[in-house]
Design a protein around this motif. Structure first.
Motif, short mmCIF file in Angstrom:
data_model
loop_
_atom_site.label_atom_id
_atom_site.label_comp_id
_atom_site.label_asym_id
_atom_site.label_seq_id
_atom_site.Cartn_x
_atom_site.Cartn_y
_atom_site.Cartn_z
N GLY A 104 3.30 -2.82 -10.30
CA GLY A 104 1.99 -2.31 -9.90
C GLY A 104 2.01 -1.09 -9.01
N PHE A 105 3.10 -0.30 -9.06
CA PHE A 105 3.20 0.88 -8.19
C PHE A 105 3.00 2.20 -8.92
N PHE A 106 2.86 2.19 -10.23
CA PHE A 106 2.81 3.46 -10.98
C PHE A 106 1.70 4.38 -10.47
N GLU A 107 0.55 3.82 -10.16
CA GLU A 107 -0.58 4.64 -9.70
C GLU A 107 -0.40 5.11 -8.27
N HIS A 108 0.65 4.65 -7.59
CA HIS A 108 0.93 5.05 -6.22
C HIS A 108 2.23 5.85 -6.14
N CYS A 109 2.47 6.67 -7.15
CA CYS A 109 3.72 7.43 -7.22
C CYS A 109 3.48 8.93 -7.32
N TYR A 110 4.38 9.67 -6.67
CA TYR A 110 4.59 11.08 -6.96
C TYR A 110 5.93 11.16 -7.68
N PHE A 111 5.97 11.85 -8.82
CA PHE A 111 7.22 11.98 -9.56
C PHE A 111 7.80 13.37 -9.33
N TYR A 112 9.03 13.41 -8.82
CA TYR A 112 9.72 14.65 -8.49
C TYR A 112 10.90 14.86 -9.43
N ALA A 113 11.21 16.12 -9.71
CA ALA A 113 12.44 16.46 -10.43
C ALA A 113 12.68 17.96 -10.31
N PHE A 114 13.94 18.32 -10.20
CA PHE A 114 14.32 19.73 -10.24
C PHE A 114 14.60 20.15 -11.68
N ASN A 115 13.84 19.59 -12.60
CA ASN A 115 14.00 19.88 -14.01
C ASN A 115 12.62 19.92 -14.67
N ASP A 167 0.82 -1.22 0.00
CA ASP A 167 0.00 0.00 0.00
C ASP A 167 0.85 1.27 0.00
N ILE A 168 2.17 1.13 0.07
CA ILE A 168 3.04 2.30 0.23
C ILE A 168 2.99 3.19 -1.01
N TRP A 169 3.09 4.52 -0.78
CA TRP A 169 3.25 5.48 -1.87
C TRP A 169 4.74 5.74 -2.07
N LEU A 170 5.12 6.03 -3.30
CA LEU A 170 6.52 6.23 -3.64
C LEU A 170 6.76 7.63 -4.17
N GLY A 171 7.71 8.33 -3.56
CA GLY A 171 8.16 9.62 -4.05
C GLY A 171 9.39 9.39 -4.92
N VAL A 172 9.19 9.39 -6.22
CA VAL A 172 10.23 8.98 -7.18
C VAL A 172 10.92 10.22 -7.72
N GLU A 173 12.11 10.49 -7.21
CA GLU A 173 12.85 11.67 -7.70
C GLU A 173 13.77 11.25 -8.84
N ILE A 174 13.54 11.81 -10.00
CA ILE A 174 14.38 11.55 -11.17
C ILE A 174 15.60 12.46 -11.08
N LYS A 175 16.76 11.86 -10.81
CA LYS A 175 17.97 12.66 -10.61
C LYS A 175 18.81 12.78 -11.88
N GLU A 176 18.76 11.77 -12.72
CA GLU A 176 19.46 11.84 -14.00
C GLU A 176 18.43 12.30 -15.02
N TYR A 177 18.60 13.52 -15.55
CA TYR A 177 17.54 14.18 -16.31
C TYR A 177 17.49 13.72 -17.77
#
Length: 244
Positions: free
Chosen positions: A137-148, A111-121
């Motif tokens: 099966g985790f895509f719908e439970h993700c926040y996608f982060y990037a400083f780009n 049930d965990i949510w994932l904060g996925v930070e893309i570091k290699e742009y």
């Protein structure tokens, strides 16, 4: 009080070596709602987890992660001796692949949510990362982060992933209209305490605030309207929320 999402930063990195399976497992056992991690690609195109581009700080080796094969990455020891000394030495702790983390999550906390930070742009990093997230099966439970901003836009346009970007002055490749690709916005403690804070709250986006490691900072974030709070040490956050 509205429901606030509790996110462990790089796992439970106040007490365990960051971005390692022991850190992620400890955060999940503590009861966080989400864990945050950082993704790079090896030379043989395997997504692996580390915050810095260079392995020096956490592994003691002055080498770029993106210049190594998976086999070479697995020879690194990410036990962060500068912070933890010998505490985690000789325990078989390695730099995890994204797939290893997803297997762990599937076993311990599906049930965990994932904060996925893309570091290699790169789009390739996004594509390979999302392929694994979908496989487990985790895509719908993700926040996608990037400083780009280009990467945020790519994730939103190609995959309609749930994106969180940062204030424009912190972003690379930011353009007019880049905020249109944000689902949420991330604000650090200094920004929340600053005079520019109302500017970003006025955008009307759900807000991720980071990092709150004392009860005082947790209360500040709650008072200022956080929807998700990231912590290096989630214990004070969970205490204030009445969840410990």
């Amino acid at each position: 009080m509205k429901k606030i999402v509790v996110e462990g930063h790089r796992g439970y990195c106040a007490k365990y070596p960051e971005n390692t399976l022991v850190s992620f497992a400890a955060a999940m056992e503590l009861g966080v709602d989400a864990i945050e991690f950082d993704v790079w690609l090896t030379t043989d195109k395997v997504p692996v987890l580390m915050h810095d581009a260079n392995a020096l700080r956490t592994c003691g080796k002055n080498v770029l992660l993106s210049s190594l094969s998976l086999a070479q990455v697995k020879e690194l020891s990410p036990i962060y001796e500068e912070k933890f000394g010998d505490t985690y030495k000789n325990q078989g702790i390695t730099v995890p692949t994204l797939e290893e983390l997803l297997i762990l999550c599937k076993e311990k906390r599906p049930d965990i949510w994932l904060g996925v930070e893309i570091k290699e742009y790169t789009e390739e990093n996004v594509d390979l990362t999302i392929a694994l997230l979908k496989k487990y099966g985790f895509f719908e439970h993700c926040y996608f982060y990037a400083f780009n901003a280009r990467i945020i836009r790519y994730i939103k346009e190609k995959y309609n992933g749930r994106t969180m970007g940062y204030p424009d002055f912190q972003m690379k490749e930011f353009e007019a209209g880049s905020y249109n690709y944000y689902d949420e916005i991330g604000l650090n403690l200094n920004i929340v305490k600053s005079e520019v804070f109302p500017i970003f709250m006025a955008k009307g986006l759900p807000v991720h605030m980071y990092c709150a490691d004392t009860e005082e900072d947790v209360q500040l974030f709650i008072n200022q309207g956080a929807d998700l709070i990231t912590a290096n040490d989630p214990v004070p956050l969970l205490k204030v929320l009445g969840r410990l």
